[in-house]
Design a protein around this motif. Structure first.
Motif, PDB file in Angstrom:
ATOM      1  N   LEU A 262       0.845  -1.188   0.000  1.00  0.00           N
ATOM      2  CA  LEU A 262       0.000   0.000   0.000  1.00  0.00           C
ATOM      3  C   LEU A 262       0.882   1.239   0.000  1.00  0.00           C
ATOM      4  CD1 LEU A 262      -2.443  -1.165   2.824  1.00  0.00           C
ATOM      5  CD2 LEU A 262      -2.813  -1.370   0.360  1.00  0.00           C
ATOM      6  N   ARG A 263       0.642   2.135  -0.932  1.00  0.00           N
ATOM      7  CA  ARG A 263       1.402   3.377  -1.011  1.00  0.00           C
ATOM      8  C   ARG A 263       0.445   4.552  -1.225  1.00  0.00           C
ATOM      9  NH1 ARG A 263       6.791   4.679  -2.512  1.00  0.00           N
ATOM     10  NH2 ARG A 263       7.140   2.503  -3.163  1.00  0.00           N
ATOM     11  N   LEU A 264       0.713   5.641  -0.515  1.00  0.00           N
ATOM     12  CA  LEU A 264      -0.081   6.852  -0.677  1.00  0.00           C
ATOM     13  C   LEU A 264       0.861   8.047  -0.671  1.00  0.00           C
ATOM     14  CD1 LEU A 264      -2.916   8.163  -0.860  1.00  0.00           C
ATOM     15  CD2 LEU A 264      -2.858   8.356   1.641  1.00  0.00           C
ATOM     16  N   GLU A 265       0.822   8.841  -1.737  1.00  0.00           N
ATOM     17  CA  GLU A 265       1.669  10.022  -1.851  1.00  0.00           C
ATOM     18  C   GLU A 265       0.812  11.247  -2.176  1.00  0.00           C
ATOM     19  OE1 GLU A 265       5.754   7.864  -3.488  1.00  0.00           O
ATOM     20  OE2 GLU A 265       4.756   9.374  -4.715  1.00  0.00           O
ATOM     21  N   ALA A 266       1.364  12.404  -1.859  1.00  0.00           N
ATOM     22  CA  ALA A 266       0.662  13.657  -2.162  1.00  0.00           C
ATOM     23  C   ALA A 266       1.684  14.722  -2.532  1.00  0.00           C
ATOM     24  CB  ALA A 266      -0.171  14.121  -0.970  1.00  0.00           C
ATOM     25  N   PHE A 285      -2.320  17.158  -5.492  1.00  0.00           N
ATOM     26  CA  PHE A 285      -2.567  15.906  -6.202  1.00  0.00           C
ATOM     27  C   PHE A 285      -2.270  14.763  -5.239  1.00  0.00           C
ATOM     28  CE2 PHE A 285      -1.749  18.711  -9.811  1.00  0.00           C
ATOM     29  CZ  PHE A 285      -2.773  18.369 -10.677  1.00  0.00           C
ATOM     30  N   VAL A 286      -2.989  13.660  -5.413  1.00  0.00           N
ATOM     31  CA  VAL A 286      -2.822  12.492  -4.548  1.00  0.00           C
ATOM     32  C   VAL A 286      -2.563  11.279  -5.433  1.00  0.00           C
ATOM     33  CG1 VAL A 286      -3.885  11.018  -2.799  1.00  0.00           C
ATOM     34  CG2 VAL A 286      -4.321  13.482  -2.788  1.00  0.00           C
ATOM     35  N   TYR A 287      -1.629  10.425  -4.983  1.00  0.00           N
ATOM     36  CA  TYR A 287      -1.278   9.217  -5.739  1.00  0.00           C
ATOM     37  C   TYR A 287      -1.428   7.981  -4.845  1.00  0.00           C
ATOM     38  CZ  TYR A 287       1.586   5.631  -7.988  1.00  0.00           C
ATOM     39  OH  TYR A 287       2.026   4.466  -8.545  1.00  0.00           O
ATOM     40  N   PRO A 288      -2.525   7.229  -4.975  1.00  0.00           N
ATOM     41  CA  PRO A 288      -2.637   5.950  -4.277  1.00  0.00           C
ATOM     42  C   PRO A 288      -2.172   4.799  -5.176  1.00  0.00           C
ATOM     43  CG  PRO A 288      -4.776   6.603  -5.126  1.00  0.00           C
ATOM     44  CD  PRO A 288      -3.797   7.657  -5.576  1.00  0.00           C
ATOM     45  N   GLU A 289      -1.568   3.797  -4.561  1.00  0.00           N
ATOM     46  CA  GLU A 289      -1.128   2.608  -5.297  1.00  0.00           C
ATOM     47  C   GLU A 289      -1.342   1.378  -4.423  1.00  0.00           C
ATOM     48  OE1 GLU A 289       2.765   2.385  -7.529  1.00  0.00           O
ATOM     49  OE2 GLU A 289       3.159   0.853  -6.021  1.00  0.00           O
ATOM     50  N   ARG A 303      -3.376   1.861  -9.678  1.00  0.00           N
ATOM     51  CA  ARG A 303      -2.681   3.135  -9.546  1.00  0.00           C
ATOM     52  C   ARG A 303      -3.607   4.249 -10.009  1.00  0.00           C
ATOM     53  NH1 ARG A 303       3.259   1.875 -12.308  1.00  0.00           N
ATOM     54  NH2 ARG A 303       4.240   0.913 -10.473  1.00  0.00           N
ATOM     55  N   SER A 304      -3.459   5.401  -9.375  1.00  0.00           N
ATOM     56  CA  SER A 304      -4.297   6.527  -9.781  1.00  0.00           C
ATOM     57  C   SER A 304      -3.625   7.837  -9.404  1.00  0.00           C
ATOM     58  CB  SER A 304      -5.674   6.448  -9.111  1.00  0.00           C
ATOM     59  OG  SER A 304      -6.459   7.584  -9.427  1.00  0.00           O
ATOM     60  N   ILE A 305      -3.784   8.836 -10.246  1.00  0.00           N
ATOM     61  CA  ILE A 305      -3.434  10.216  -9.894  1.00  0.00           C
ATOM     62  C   ILE A 305      -4.758  10.952  -9.741  1.00  0.00           C
ATOM     63  CG2 ILE A 305      -2.154  12.282 -10.498  1.00  0.00           C
ATOM     64  CD1 ILE A 305      -0.404  10.627 -12.309  1.00  0.00           C
ATOM     65  N   PHE A 306      -5.038  11.385  -8.523  1.00  0.00           N
ATOM     66  CA  PHE A 306      -6.338  11.964  -8.192  1.00  0.00           C
ATOM     67  C   PHE A 306      -6.191  13.447  -7.901  1.00  0.00           C
ATOM     68  CE2 PHE A 306      -9.451  12.876  -4.684  1.00  0.00           C
ATOM     69  CZ  PHE A 306     -10.563  12.976  -5.506  1.00  0.00           C
ATOM     70  N   SER A 307      -7.071  14.245  -8.481  1.00  0.00           N
ATOM     71  CA  SER A 307      -7.103  15.687  -8.254  1.00  0.00           C
ATOM     72  C   SER A 307      -8.290  16.025  -7.361  1.00  0.00           C
ATOM     73  CB  SER A 307      -7.212  16.450  -9.578  1.00  0.00           C
ATOM     74  OG  SER A 307      -7.453  17.819  -9.353  1.00  0.00           O
TER      75      SER A 307
END
Length: 366
Positions: A262-266, A285-289, A303-307
């Motif tokens: 599990l990875r979560l970045e912003a 921006f948020v990046y969950p993986e 994977r997603s790049i979420f705004s």
């Protein structure tokens, strides 16, 4: 194609003359289907994407180590040859040298990293199907001076990347200090580089940064950077360039042999636009993986790049099956979810934007 065969033959001949070097070939062969939602209806395109990468890496013994990697790609009938890596690392009694085409590793982050000053890890135009989301390399020279078991100074010089202006003024340079405090990693430094902020993209800036990394169960990391321009107004530039990035990474065992990553970045621009905008960089921006592997042979990835500002996203789903040793069957689906004026719009506004992409094929490493 003839040029690639000549380069490939030359590399293989060199590898046969160097003890301890084993050639590794990576073949990736995929069918690609793209759908574009346009004003006149749905447009489709089907093509073949092929990539052959050859890597020649020296053994991990001795004071000098090197790596050379070239790749030949063809997409939509357009071939391209590139040098992915070509560098050596030499270990002297009191310092370390790296020279050639490679990449530095400042800060932490799979997608977003405010500390990656010399290469840049803040844009959202990335190949979400790749194992490495940030893999750009440049010709550089790096020198490290060890200050202890887990502490060093590093200086990096990168010549101008603008073929129309190779003056010294356009070169990039950086200096960082790396150390540990208990179990926490601390690094900081600065880089002299071209100003890439939209409002000030014609000059050079000095950009300091600081980055921290540790573990609280999950691994955590955070970094921040901002430009100090000259002779432009410092206040305005700070507002345009201040970046904060951070993330969490946690891996757990699931079932008998399964693993869940599990990875979560912003990425945060404190003075960016906190309302939907097409003319100004959005503030967050948020990046969950999520990667789930029931066993070693199978893996499923989200994977997603979420705004969060306009509630749009680019979403990628992937699956991989390692059928034999080195041979895998893979498939990916990538789609945009957003309205016409959102950051990740389903509607294709240009000829290169794809609403939905499907990619299926095989890879073989031998």
């Amino acid at each position: 194609m003839k040029r690639f065969r000549m380069v490939l033959l030359a590399l293989l001949m060199c590898s046969s003359l160097v003890a301890g070097v084993t050639p590794v070939m990576d073949l990736q062969l995929f069918h690609v289907l793209g759908l574009r939602d346009t004003d006149v209806g749905i447009a489709d395109a089907h093509t073949f994407a092929g990539k052959a990468s050859l890597s020649l890496k020296s053994s991990d013994t001795g004071n000098v180590r090197g790596d050379v990697a070239v790749s030949f790609t063809e997409f939509g009938g357009i071939p391209a040859l590139s040098i992915d890596r070509a560098y050596l690392r030499a270990r002297f009694p009191k310092w370390r040298l790296t020279i050639g085409k490679t990449r530095t590793g400042w800060g932490d982050g799979m997608l977003f990293n405010a500390a990656d000053l010399l290469f840049g890890s803040i844009d959202t135009d990335v190949d979400m199907k790749s194992n490495e989301l940030r893999s750009t390399t440049q010709w550089l020279t790096s020198a490290q001076l060890p200050l202890g078991d887990f502490s060093f100074l590093e200086a990096v010089i990168i010549p101008s990347q603008d073929v129309t202006d190779l003056s010294i003024r356009n070169m990039s340079a950086g200096l960082r200090y790396y150390t540990t405090i208990g179990t926490m990693k601390l690094e900081g430094g600065a880089a002299y580089r071209k100003d890439n902020t939209p409002a000030h993209d014609t000059g050079m800036v000095l950009t300091p940064y600081i980055a921290l990394q540790g573990n609280i169960g999950p691994d955590w990391y955070v970094s921040t950077s901002a430009n100090l321009p000259y002779p432009e107004a410092i206040g305005e530039e700070l507002e345009d360039s201040w970046l904060i990035s951070g993330g969490l990474l946690h891996m757990v065992s699931v079932g008998w042999r399964g693993t869940l990553s599990l990875r979560l970045e912003a990425l945060v621009r404190p003075f960016g636009s906190w309302t939907p905008s097409l003319t100004k960089d959005l503030a967050i921006f948020v990046y969950p993986e999520i990667t789930y592997a029931p066993e070693e042979s199978y893996a499923f990835t989200f994977r997603s790049i979420f705004s969060p500002i306009d509630l749009s996203a680019m979403i990628t789903l992937g699956a991989s099956w390692n059928v034999f040793q080195g041979f895998s069957v893979q498939g990916f689906i990538t789609a945009n979810a957003g309205e016409t004026n959102d950051q990740f719009s389903w509607k294709s506004n240009t000829a290169t934007e794809t609403s939905l992409g499907i990619m299926a094929g095989v890879s073989w490493v031998y």
